[in-house]
Enzyme design. Sequence first.
Site, PDB file in Angstrom:
ATOM      1  N   CYS A 196      34.725 -25.720  78.350  1.00 55.62           N
ATOM      2  CA  CYS A 196      34.503 -24.284  78.556  1.00 55.62           C
ATOM      3  C   CYS A 196      33.865 -23.962  79.902  1.00 55.62           C
ATOM      4  O   CYS A 196      33.727 -22.792  80.265  1.00 55.62           O
ATOM      5  CB  CYS A 196      33.613 -23.731  77.456  1.00 55.62           C
ATOM      6  SG  CYS A 196      33.895 -24.493  75.876  1.00 55.62           S
ATOM      7  N   HIS A 248      27.623 -16.755  78.768  1.00 55.71           N
ATOM      8  CA  HIS A 248      28.637 -17.600  78.143  1.00 55.71           C
ATOM      9  C   HIS A 248      29.047 -16.914  76.833  1.00 55.71           C
ATOM     10  O   HIS A 248      30.227 -16.777  76.561  1.00 55.71           O
ATOM     11  CB  HIS A 248      28.081 -19.013  77.922  1.00 55.71           C
ATOM     12  CG  HIS A 248      29.128 -19.978  77.465  1.00 55.71           C
ATOM     13  ND1 HIS A 248      30.307 -20.143  78.140  1.00 55.71           N
ATOM     14  CD2 HIS A 248      29.190 -20.803  76.389  1.00 55.71           C
ATOM     15  CE1 HIS A 248      31.060 -21.045  77.505  1.00 55.71           C
ATOM     16  NE2 HIS A 248      30.412 -21.453  76.438  1.00 55.71           N
ATOM     17  N   GLU A 258      21.356 -19.343  74.262  1.00 54.61           N
ATOM     18  CA  GLU A 258      21.513 -18.746  75.586  1.00 54.61           C
ATOM     19  C   GLU A 258      20.456 -17.662  75.822  1.00 54.61           C
ATOM     20  O   GLU A 258      19.871 -17.579  76.912  1.00 54.61           O
ATOM     21  CB  GLU A 258      22.929 -18.168  75.752  1.00 54.61           C
ATOM     22  CG  GLU A 258      23.187 -17.634  77.156  1.00 54.61           C
ATOM     23  CD  GLU A 258      24.663 -17.339  77.434  1.00 54.61           C
ATOM     24  OE1 GLU A 258      25.461 -17.311  76.467  1.00 54.61           O
ATOM     25  OE2 GLU A 258      25.002 -17.134  78.616  1.00 54.61           O
ATOM     26  N   LYS A 269      33.728 -12.183  76.672  1.00 54.55           N
ATOM     27  CA  LYS A 269      34.576 -12.888  75.691  1.00 54.55           C
ATOM     28  C   LYS A 269      34.889 -11.994  74.501  1.00 54.55           C
ATOM     29  O   LYS A 269      35.881 -12.193  73.800  1.00 54.55           O
ATOM     30  CB  LYS A 269      33.903 -14.178  75.216  1.00 54.55           C
ATOM     31  CG  LYS A 269      33.912 -15.287  76.258  1.00 54.55           C
ATOM     32  CD  LYS A 269      33.406 -16.602  75.705  1.00 54.55           C
ATOM     33  CE  LYS A 269      33.450 -17.717  76.750  1.00 54.55           C
ATOM     34  NZ  LYS A 269      32.379 -17.615  77.766  1.00 54.55           N
ATOM     35  N   HIS A 316      37.818 -16.398  74.079  1.00 58.18           N
ATOM     36  CA  HIS A 316      37.311 -17.565  74.789  1.00 58.18           C
ATOM     37  C   HIS A 316      38.497 -18.306  75.395  1.00 58.18           C
ATOM     38  O   HIS A 316      39.238 -18.986  74.707  1.00 58.18           O
ATOM     39  CB  HIS A 316      36.528 -18.472  73.838  1.00 58.18           C
ATOM     40  CG  HIS A 316      35.706 -19.506  74.573  1.00 58.18           C
ATOM     41  ND1 HIS A 316      35.930 -19.801  75.912  1.00 58.18           N
ATOM     42  CD2 HIS A 316      34.674 -20.290  74.177  1.00 58.18           C
ATOM     43  CE1 HIS A 316      35.057 -20.742  76.294  1.00 58.18           C
ATOM     44  NE2 HIS A 316      34.293 -21.050  75.264  1.00 58.18           N
ATOM     45  N   PHE A 347      31.137 -27.557  75.822  1.00 58.94           N
ATOM     46  CA  PHE A 347      31.089 -28.686  74.899  1.00 58.94           C
ATOM     47  C   PHE A 347      30.877 -29.943  75.736  1.00 58.94           C
ATOM     48  O   PHE A 347      31.465 -30.096  76.816  1.00 58.94           O
ATOM     49  CB  PHE A 347      32.424 -28.826  74.163  1.00 58.94           C
ATOM     50  CG  PHE A 347      32.488 -28.056  72.871  1.00 58.94           C
ATOM     51  CD1 PHE A 347      31.484 -27.207  72.476  1.00 58.94           C
ATOM     52  CD2 PHE A 347      33.589 -28.217  72.033  1.00 58.94           C
ATOM     53  CE1 PHE A 347      31.558 -26.516  71.275  1.00 58.94           C
ATOM     54  CE2 PHE A 347      33.681 -27.534  70.826  1.00 58.94           C
ATOM     55  CZ  PHE A 347      32.664 -26.682  70.456  1.00 58.94           C
TER      56      PHE A 347
END
Lengths: 96, 368
Positions: free
Chosen positions: B125, B257, B268, B289, B294, B353
């Site tokens: 990501c 994110h 976050e 997003k 995503h 990830f």
Amino acid sequence: MTDQIATDEEIEKKVLEIVAEQTMVGKSEITLASTPEELGIDSLGLVEIVFAIEEAFNVSVPYNANDPSTSDFDLSTVKAVVDAVKRLIEEQKQTT
Amino acid sequence: MIDAEGLSIKIGAEAKEFDGEARFSRSQLTLWDRVTQMAIAAGEEAVQSAGLELGDEESLRAGAVVGTSMGGMHTLDENYDLIYRQGKSRIHPFTVPKLMPNAPASHLSMAFGARGPSWAVTTACASSNHAMGQAFQMVRSGALDVAITGGCESQLTFGVLKAWEGLRGMARDACRPFSKNRTGMVQGEGAAIIIFEKLERAIARGAPIWAEVVGFGASSDANDIVQPNQDGASRAMRAALQDAGLGAGEIGYINAHGTATAANDRTECAAIRHVFGEHADGLMVSSTKSMHGHCIGAAGALEMVATLGALRDGVIPPTINYDEPDPDCDLDVVPNEAREVEIEAALSNSFAFGGLNAVVAMRKWRGA
């Protein structure tokens, strides 16, 4: 085409079709004497034509892109390809 | 377009109107997976909008640095189907060049004649942010004058969605970042390409400058392969601020994110509080997003575009689908409606990830 025995005429027609589709050169401009160079076919294009021939005739073409000149499959002209396909189909008939 | 039969994921952010067949020639389509088609389409828009023309010498100092997480997944999926399910004995000769993850970077370099260093970057990501961070460093160091950078991803295939299903992190109805009733991610697809250019060169040729990229910060959690980590996220944001020479108080907006998973959003927000202290309540944080899904390897690039709009036009993109405040995400998340606010500087966060974090810092461009 793969389920029946193709006539020489059908083979020639199909090979010309494949070459025309891969090169996007008009069918009328392609003759049995045409060479890959004349038709602007590069090495990747040849590999694509070999694949299309294998799919159309259900044969396995012994072509190695590393050294086409030593491959047991002549791609120097359209006629050479037609003859090679005929031979492959003939060989396959004998083994089955 | 994707048949949801047999999938438990019922929502995806498909780029439904993107029709590669209509846009590209047969010979291009033979070599380009949908992910490359998207990258080229975005690249064409970027190059045109930047008015970029590379001379012979200049082309040697131009490169394509492009993020993607998975590569040509449509090609992989279709061809696995042919050999495993349909029992075909041979597949198309261009299968490898179509599916390799560097195909988009390579085709961008070919399409626009960039003959300097080019490569693909893959960090799940965060792929786009790592790619743009490296592109930025290449331009800043003088190794490149022009970088065609950003990211692309087209992963909405049956096989890939099955794999995502297995992680059990997918949203039931919508992507609702920071909202208490969030249920996870919505997978998307897309591409964004941005031209990074040495400032003097851009000014000299009168290029339209959207903003100035001023810093890049990255870190590794060295902790868990999927769980986010507050320390890693904090360190990446701090590193970006430090690299940019920006004080925390100068940041007006963070494109988060914000995946809408329970863990990411909570972590976050805690990281933002940790880095920004009291100023965390004085800045806007949103997750786009919620609107584009995503897009994994393309996420950071799409989000940079949103951030460039915020900087240039003073329009802060909202977090849509926001229903219910979450005490663990108690920042100004710009709920549901865009806001007109002039900002001086912004961060764009990506936390991948694998615990790989990448943050880009940008500053408003006010002219030379």
